[in-house]
Design an enzyme around this catalytic site. Sequence first.
Site, PDB file in Angstrom:
ATOM      1  N   THR A  78      -0.847   7.663  -1.350  1.00  0.00           N
ATOM      2  CA  THR A  78      -2.105   7.557  -2.111  1.00  0.00           C
ATOM      3  C   THR A  78      -3.052   6.530  -1.493  1.00  0.00           C
ATOM      4  OG1 THR A  78      -1.275   5.780  -3.527  1.00  0.00           O
ATOM      5  CG2 THR A  78      -0.826   8.046  -4.239  1.00  0.00           C
TER       6      THR A  78
ATOM      7  N   ARG B 201       0.836  -1.191   0.000  1.00  0.00           N
ATOM      8  CA  ARG B 201       0.000   0.000   0.000  1.00  0.00           C
ATOM      9  C   ARG B 201       0.874   1.246   0.000  1.00  0.00           C
ATOM     10  NH1 ARG B 201      -4.717   1.817   4.110  1.00  0.00           N
ATOM     11  NH2 ARG B 201      -3.009   2.011   5.556  1.00  0.00           N
TER      12      ARG B 201
ATOM     13  N   ASP C 171       1.216 -11.205  10.562  1.00  0.00           N
ATOM     14  CA  ASP C 171       1.972 -11.185  11.830  1.00  0.00           C
ATOM     15  C   ASP C 171       1.640 -12.398  12.679  1.00  0.00           C
ATOM     16  OD1 ASP C 171       3.281  -8.874  11.223  1.00  0.00           O
ATOM     17  OD2 ASP C 171       1.975  -7.561  12.419  1.00  0.00           O
TER      18      ASP C 171
ATOM     19  N   ASP D  17      -3.536  -8.852  12.680  1.00  0.00           N
ATOM     20  CA  ASP D  17      -2.826  -8.905  11.392  1.00  0.00           C
ATOM     21  C   ASP D  17      -2.509 -10.364  11.089  1.00  0.00           C
ATOM     22  OD1 ASP D  17      -0.780  -6.888   9.562  1.00  0.00           O
ATOM     23  OD2 ASP D  17      -0.409  -9.057   9.605  1.00  0.00           O
TER      24      ASP D  17
END
Length: 210
Positions: free
Chosen positions: A109, A105, A204, A201
């Site tokens: 933006t 990502r 993770d 996550d």
Amino acid sequence: MKDHLTVVKHPLVQHKLTLMRDVETPTAVFRQLLREISQLLAYEVTRELPMTTKRITTPLKSMDSPTLEGRKLALVSILRAGNGLLDGMLELIPSARVGFVGLYRDEETLQPVQYYFKVPTELDERLVIAVDPMLATGNSSVAAIDLLKGAGAKDIRFLCLLAAPEGVARMKEAHPDVPIVTAALDEGLNELGYIVPGLGDAGDRMFGTK
Ligand code: URA
């Protein structure tokens, strides 16, 4: 698959998912559960694979016995968390070809940017199952499906562990032809884009990183 969204309510899936959501579940157990649950979800996402029959002889007699028609399959992992679903599915469907889509990502933006793309040939002839445990905003999923369609894929399914309503809506808008199979549809996203209640996550939790 006729429904755009299928939530797999099977008791084993739901039980394993509860263990995975629990913050006390250690990495090794989380990974093992993900492998197990991926096989149960694979069962659902391949439910309508075309069948034929094959003449075989049992120790007692000959019969026409059901067998997969041999439809070409591609499993595509959306890196990195997709790999956690991929491993178990490959045990169940060892002849499937495998592709990888890497997206990150852009922090300015907030849009997904491709850093890796490697998929099997003849994608247009294959049933393509894209896998990513978390369908959150849907941004990376939509981008990954865009790339797969750009590479020729015509028959795509999306397999995830948890979905947020926001991600499902985004996928339905961008790719109404891509059915989604998931173990749960959660409440929604928090301000950081995490699925709530979710499981944190996924990358993770499965790789032990922070
Ligand atoms: N990705 C994750 O790993 N977890 C979330 O909750 C959302 C996206």
